[in-house]
Write a protein that holds these residues in place. Structure first.
Motif, PDB file in Angstrom:
ATOM      1  N   SER A 262       0.215  24.000-128.148  1.00 32.17           N
ATOM      2  CA  SER A 262       0.717  25.331-127.790  1.00 32.17           C
ATOM      3  C   SER A 262       1.036  25.443-126.303  1.00 32.17           C
ATOM      4  CB  SER A 262      -0.315  26.405-128.158  1.00 32.17           C
ATOM      5  OG  SER A 262      -1.485  26.261-127.373  1.00 32.17           O
ATOM      6  N   GLU A 263       0.874  24.346-125.579  1.00 37.01           N
ATOM      7  CA  GLU A 263       1.075  24.403-124.140  1.00 37.01           C
ATOM      8  C   GLU A 263       2.349  23.666-123.727  1.00 37.01           C
ATOM      9  OE1 GLU A 263      -3.307  24.797-122.158  1.00 37.01           O
ATOM     10  OE2 GLU A 263      -2.648  22.781-122.703  1.00 37.01           O
ATOM     11  N   ALA A 264       2.922  24.138-122.642  1.00 36.78           N
ATOM     12  CA  ALA A 264       4.020  23.437-121.975  1.00 36.78           C
ATOM     13  C   ALA A 264       3.826  23.641-120.486  1.00 36.78           C
ATOM     14  CB  ALA A 264       5.370  23.947-122.452  1.00 36.78           C
ATOM     15  N   TYR A 265       4.612  22.936-119.720  1.00 36.72           N
ATOM     16  CA  TYR A 265       4.415  22.943-118.281  1.00 36.72           C
ATOM     17  C   TYR A 265       5.764  23.065-117.565  1.00 36.72           C
ATOM     18  CZ  TYR A 265      -0.128  21.295-119.756  1.00 36.72           C
ATOM     19  OH  TYR A 265      -1.355  21.202-120.375  1.00 36.72           O
ATOM     20  N   ILE A 266       5.699  23.590-116.356  1.00 39.14           N
ATOM     21  CA  ILE A 266       6.872  23.664-115.494  1.00 39.14           C
ATOM     22  C   ILE A 266       6.565  22.921-114.193  1.00 39.14           C
ATOM     23  CG2 ILE A 266       8.257  25.162-114.003  1.00 39.14           C
ATOM     24  CD1 ILE A 266       9.289  25.461-116.663  1.00 39.14           C
ATOM     25  N   LEU A 267       7.402  21.957-113.866  1.00 35.05           N
ATOM     26  CA  LEU A 267       7.307  21.269-112.587  1.00 35.05           C
ATOM     27  C   LEU A 267       8.364  21.868-111.662  1.00 35.05           C
ATOM     28  CD1 LEU A 267       6.044  18.901-110.949  1.00 35.05           C
ATOM     29  CD2 LEU A 267       7.961  17.492-111.763  1.00 35.05           C
ATOM     30  N   ARG A 268       7.898  22.443-110.556  1.00 28.92           N
ATOM     31  CA  ARG A 268       8.814  23.012-109.568  1.00 28.92           C
ATOM     32  C   ARG A 268       8.998  21.974-108.448  1.00 28.92           C
ATOM     33  NH1 ARG A 268      10.225  27.839-112.297  1.00 28.92           N
ATOM     34  NH2 ARG A 268       8.317  28.923-112.918  1.00 28.92           N
ATOM     35  N   LEU A 269      10.227  21.536-108.297  1.00 28.56           N
ATOM     36  CA  LEU A 269      10.556  20.580-107.242  1.00 28.56           C
ATOM     37  C   LEU A 269      11.471  21.270-106.246  1.00 28.56           C
ATOM     38  CD1 LEU A 269      11.400  17.129-108.896  1.00 28.56           C
ATOM     39  CD2 LEU A 269       9.506  17.646-107.380  1.00 28.56           C
ATOM     40  N   ALA A 270      10.959  21.571-105.072  1.00 30.50           N
ATOM     41  CA  ALA A 270      11.764  22.157-104.004  1.00 30.50           C
ATOM     42  C   ALA A 270      12.041  21.062-102.974  1.00 30.50           C
ATOM     43  CB  ALA A 270      11.041  23.329-103.361  1.00 30.50           C
ATOM     44  N   LEU A 271      13.307  20.822-102.721  1.00 35.63           N
ATOM     45  CA  LEU A 271      13.719  19.783-101.777  1.00 35.63           C
ATOM     46  C   LEU A 271      14.204  20.414-100.485  1.00 35.63           C
ATOM     47  CD1 LEU A 271      15.760  17.403-104.125  1.00 35.63           C
ATOM     48  CD2 LEU A 271      13.290  17.416-103.688  1.00 35.63           C
ATOM     49  N   ALA A 272      13.739  19.870 -99.373  1.00 35.38           N
ATOM     50  CA  ALA A 272      14.195  20.329 -98.065  1.00 35.38           C
ATOM     51  C   ALA A 272      15.483  19.631 -97.652  1.00 35.38           C
ATOM     52  CB  ALA A 272      13.115  20.086 -97.012  1.00 35.38           C
ATOM     53  N   SER A 273      15.813  18.526 -98.314  1.00 36.53           N
ATOM     54  CA  SER A 273      16.998  17.760 -97.954  1.00 36.53           C
ATOM     55  C   SER A 273      17.301  16.777 -99.079  1.00 36.53           C
ATOM     56  CB  SER A 273      16.770  16.998 -96.643  1.00 36.53           C
ATOM     57  OG  SER A 273      17.787  16.039 -96.414  1.00 36.53           O
ATOM     58  N   ALA A 274      18.574  16.443 -99.214  1.00 37.93           N
ATOM     59  CA  ALA A 274      18.974  15.386-100.148  1.00 37.93           C
ATOM     60  C   ALA A 274      20.239  14.739 -99.610  1.00 37.93           C
ATOM     61  CB  ALA A 274      19.219  15.947-101.546  1.00 37.93           C
TER      62      ALA A 274
ATOM     63  N   MET B 190      13.943  14.765 -98.894  1.00 40.60           N
ATOM     64  CA  MET B 190      12.731  15.295 -98.284  1.00 40.60           C
ATOM     65  C   MET B 190      12.222  16.400 -99.197  1.00 40.60           C
ATOM     66  SD  MET B 190      13.631  15.633 -94.255  1.00 40.60           S
ATOM     67  CE  MET B 190      14.557  14.371 -93.400  1.00 40.60           C
ATOM     68  N   TYR B 191      10.942  16.355 -99.496  1.00 45.60           N
ATOM     69  CA  TYR B 191      10.349  17.405-100.311  1.00 45.60           C
ATOM     70  C   TYR B 191       9.933  18.577 -99.426  1.00 45.60           C
ATOM     71  CZ  TYR B 191      10.075  13.668-103.790  1.00 45.60           C
ATOM     72  OH  TYR B 191      10.389  12.653-104.643  1.00 45.60           O
ATOM     73  N   ASP B 192      10.136  19.744 -99.953  1.00 41.76           N
ATOM     74  CA  ASP B 192       9.595  20.945 -99.325  1.00 41.76           C
ATOM     75  C   ASP B 192       8.266  21.304 -99.974  1.00 41.76           C
ATOM     76  OD1 ASP B 192       9.283  23.527 -98.084  1.00 41.76           O
ATOM     77  OD2 ASP B 192      10.216  24.424 -99.846  1.00 41.76           O
ATOM     78  N   TYR B 193       8.215  21.240-101.306  1.00 42.08           N
ATOM     79  CA  TYR B 193       7.043  21.751-102.025  1.00 42.08           C
ATOM     80  C   TYR B 193       7.147  21.299-103.479  1.00 42.08           C
ATOM     81  CZ  TYR B 193       3.995  25.442-104.035  1.00 42.08           C
ATOM     82  OH  TYR B 193       3.011  26.142-104.702  1.00 42.08           O
ATOM     83  N   ILE B 194       6.015  20.924-104.062  1.00 40.46           N
ATOM     84  CA  ILE B 194       5.949  20.520-105.466  1.00 40.46           C
ATOM     85  C   ILE B 194       4.795  21.298-106.121  1.00 40.46           C
ATOM     86  CG2 ILE B 194       5.720  18.596-107.081  1.00 40.46           C
ATOM     87  CD1 ILE B 194       6.502  16.713-104.800  1.00 40.46           C
ATOM     88  N   ARG B 195       5.059  21.847-107.296  1.00 39.35           N
ATOM     89  CA  ARG B 195       4.013  22.623-107.995  1.00 39.35           C
ATOM     90  C   ARG B 195       4.118  22.388-109.492  1.00 39.35           C
ATOM     91  NH1 ARG B 195       4.557  28.543-106.618  1.00 39.35           N
ATOM     92  NH2 ARG B 195       5.843  28.866-108.481  1.00 39.35           N
ATOM     93  N   LEU B 196       2.953  22.237-110.138  1.00 42.84           N
ATOM     94  CA  LEU B 196       2.882  22.162-111.594  1.00 42.84           C
ATOM     95  C   LEU B 196       2.244  23.433-112.114  1.00 42.84           C
ATOM     96  CD1 LEU B 196       3.461  20.331-114.067  1.00 42.84           C
ATOM     97  CD2 LEU B 196       1.052  19.625-113.945  1.00 42.84           C
ATOM     98  N   GLU B 197       2.945  24.088-113.049  1.00 43.79           N
ATOM     99  CA  GLU B 197       2.441  25.307-113.670  1.00 43.79           C
ATOM    100  C   GLU B 197       2.169  25.062-115.151  1.00 43.79           C
ATOM    101  OE1 GLU B 197       5.213  28.480-113.175  1.00 43.79           O
ATOM    102  OE2 GLU B 197       5.491  28.111-111.026  1.00 43.79           O
ATOM    103  N   ALA B 198       1.157  25.729-115.685  1.00 42.82           N
ATOM    104  CA  ALA B 198       0.895  25.741-117.119  1.00 42.82           C
ATOM    105  C   ALA B 198       1.462  27.023-117.702  1.00 42.82           C
ATOM    106  CB  ALA B 198      -0.619  25.661-117.382  1.00 42.82           C
TER     107      ALA B 198
END
Length: 675
Positions: free
Chosen positions: A573-585, A658-666
């Motif tokens: 019943s679970e899924a996840y969201i990976l938020r990938l914020a990039l400061a540069s590419a 370059m990564y700005d921020y990475i977050r895993l949400e349930a």
């Protein structure tokens, strides 16, 4: 010190404020009357303007600045250069459909000179040219009107330009436009663009073959036999001196004998492109001072201004102020920097200026104001309550999608920062239609208000309370970094001692050292970075740029970073969201895999980016945000899980992110069902 009368007035009353502005303008007129009047004279092929403090000489009718006379120095500009290569406006342009960001460099030369204003208090000159069909393929299809202004009693001069494209003219790409000043290399040796980046500089001769060795690209040169031995072993690269637009208000050079400062002051960024934190060039070895109005630096091809046939366009670039100052022989020449900063504050308060004569430049009473308060609602942090968007960057830019202001490069933008309580006021907005945009340090994503804001002369629009709901679908399981569109909080290594510049060793400038991309290969020669949630520290264990690895034969191979973490009780019943914020590419393809490197990626960006921030010593370029849904069956219950991040493109050494921020949400069950 010989400051202008505005500086004397500012010192008497403290930092200028808006309610003193009208008094300052009145004082300006009365104090100018006590100084020598402005004089204009025409000589063979030249125009000379003199106010008794500074004298400028311009080629006629081209409008190139050929001479600046000040404090006994016959010319502050490089007299060894040909006249068109001293002070000039230029563009880089290319035919429509051209790939990349490079084109034809054209120095903008007028074909006629007009005296727009000539009084005892002011002279304004116009050098213009109009494109016609005989110029096709040879000159940029624009009408160019370059202006120069000298005012009574001022220690400096102003310049601005109006560019225009008519409907019937052909399509083309405009890659860059700027004004450049080449100063005398025998006089100006000390450069300053901030309190923590200023020093004596190498000579341009030190970059020549035999004295300098070209490194990974032509702009970067290792000084191997400089004229002054103390520069030996240092790297000179103009990109090390770049600054964010919000900080790029004053920069320039100091001559110590005699003590003279040459400063380029930009009182507003409304006519520049890319928003408040876009990095841009300013001063560099030459000695050279630039005012860059539009460029692809730290943005790539997205920042190319593309015009189609049938498109009508006009824009005013500037005015900027060239400020000259001096001190007595007994005083420290370096205090000229402090005086230049004070003068910059005065010019900012005086914006928009009330003296440019072009009808295309709007005065204060022709402009508008927008105000309000921005709040943030993240229900998993504050519930139904809102918190203030403290320190938010809030701006007006042409209508578009959220975040479109980053790549908008044709029209005007107006930005401010919210106060502690989220209140903001954006003043002096040019008439037109806009959307309101914002982003908030500490939260991912972009805010936009889709309401079209129509600015008319004198309008004052209060938008009330606005609420930004940043992307969020479930509680945070873990996070890496701080969301501020920069990679500065991650691990920035010491440079290779071969390339170290001592003046860039403080923490705020460490990322500007040359060659940091190859320090990853030094730290991780055989295996890639592994970050363990709950054990690793992103300040010390997460390299600031996800780059390629250099191998023993000087090839570059793709790299895969691993994030290790535990999950409890994963169920269907679970899924996840990976938020990938990039400061540069930069020409990157970032792939995400879960627990098995041999499987197809669960997500791939495809080839993205072209800001080249890694090569150009940036800590960010263009911002990207990816929200990736990951079904529960990709993860292991009650055990260690791995997220693999692979930078899969390796055609050149500078490809990476370059990564700005990475977050895993349930995600809660109710959210999962929506998917």
């Amino acid at each position: 010190m010989y400051p202008c009368y505005l500086f004397l007035y500012a010192l008497s009353f403290g930092i200028l404020s808006a309610d003193r502005l009208c008094v300052t303008r009145a004082r300006r007129s009365s104090m100018a009357s006590a100084t020598e009047m402005v004089k204009l004279s025409f000589q063979e092929n030249h125009v000379v303007v003199n106010n008794g403090i500074v004298q400028i000489t311009l080629s006629n009718p081209e409008g190139h600045l050929t001479g600046i006379q000040y404090k006994g120095i016959d010319n502050l500009l490089e007299i060894m250069n040909d006249e068109p290569n001293r002070g000039y406006w230029d563009v880089v342009w290319s035919p429509p459909g051209s790939a990349g960001t490079k084109g034809t460099l054209e120095r903008l030369a007028g074909t006629s000179c007009e005296v727009v204003v000539e009084t005892e208090d002011q002279v304004e000159l116009s050098f213009s040219r109009t494109w016609d069909s005989s110029d096709e393929g040879k000159l940029v299809p624009l009408k160019i009107d370059k202006r120069y202004i000298l005012l009574r009693g001022l220690s400096g001069f102003y310049t601005y330009a109006i560019y225009q494209h008519l409907e019937e003219w052909p399509s083309f790409n405009l890659d860059n436009t700027r004004i450049a000043f080449k100063l005398r290399k025998d006089k100006f040796h000390y450069m300053a663009m901030s309190d923590d980046r200023q020093r004596n500089m190498p000579l341009p001769d030190d970059r020549l073959p035999g004295r300098g060795e070209e490194l990974a690209y032509p702009e970067a040169v290792l000084l191997i036999d400089p004229v002054e031995p103390n520069f030996k072993g240092q790297v000179d690269d103009k990109y090390q001196y770049a600054s964010e637009l919000k900080d790029l208000r004053v920069h320039g050079w100091i001559c110590k004998d005699p003590s003279v400062g040459f400063w380029q002051i930009t009182p507003s960024n409304e006519f520049r492109v890319g928003g408040p934190i876009k990095p841009e060039l300013n001063s560099h070895v030459g000695p050279t001072t630039l005012a860059v109005f539009a460029s692809t630096h730290y943005g790539g091809s997205d920042m190319v201004i593309k015009f189609s046939q049938g498109e009508s366009w006009k824009k005013v670039f500037g005015p900027i102020f060239i400020y000259l100052n001096t001190v007595s022989d007994e005083e420290d020449p370096l205090t000229l920097w402090d005086d230049a900063k004070n003068q910059m504050s005065i010019e900012v308060e005086l914006w928009p200026y009330d003296f440019p004569a072009s009808v295309d430049f709007q005065y204060a009473d022709q402009r508008g104001v927008v105000s309000g308060r921005l709040l943030v609602q993240d229900r998993l942090i504050s519930g139904d309550d809102c918190i203030s968007a403290k320190g938010a960057y809030i701006g007006l830019a042409p209508p578009g999608e959220a975040g479109s202001w980053q790549r908008e490069c044709k029209k005007y933008q107006f930005w401010t920062e919210a106060n502690e309580d989220g209140y903001f006021e954006i003043s002096n907005i040019i008439t037109g239609e806009y959307n309101l945009y914002a982003w908030v340090p500490g939260f991912i994503g972009d805010y936009t208000n889709s309401t079209i804001i129509n600015i008319t002369s004198g309008v004052n629009i209060h938008m009330g309370d606005l609420v930004y709901e940043p992307p969020r679908d479930g509680p945070t399981l873990w996070e890496i970094g701080f969301p501020d569109r920069s990679a500065a909080e991650f691990y920035i290594p010491d440079p290779d001692p071969i390339y170290a510049n001592n003046f860039l060793t403080n923490d705020s400038n460490r990322f500007r050292q040359y060659g940091l991309w190859d320090r990853y290969s030094y730290l991780y020669p055989d295996k890639d970075l592994v970050y363990t949630v709950g054990e690793s520290n992103y300040n010390s264990d997460f390299f600031f740029a996800h780059v390629l690895r250099k191998t023993y034969n000087d090839t570059y191979v793709k790299t895969t970073w691993t994030i290790k973490f535990n999950l409890d009780n994963v169920n269907e019943s679970e899924a996840y969201i990976l938020r990938l914020a990039l400061a540069s590419a930069h020409q990157s393809n970032l792939q995400v895999r879960i627990n098995d490197l041999n499987k197809d990626p669960v997500f791939s960006t495809g080839k993205i980016g072209g800001d080249n921030a890694i090569a150009r010593h940036g800590i960010h370029g263009v911002y990207w945000l990816f929200n990736i849904k990951i079904p529960c069956n990709y993860f292991y219950s009650y055990g260690e899980n791995l997220i693999y991040l692979t930078q899969a493109n390796n055609q050149s050494r500078f490809q990476g992110v370059m990564y700005d921020y990475i977050r895993l949400e349930a995600l809660p069950t109710s959210i999962v069902k929506k998917f």
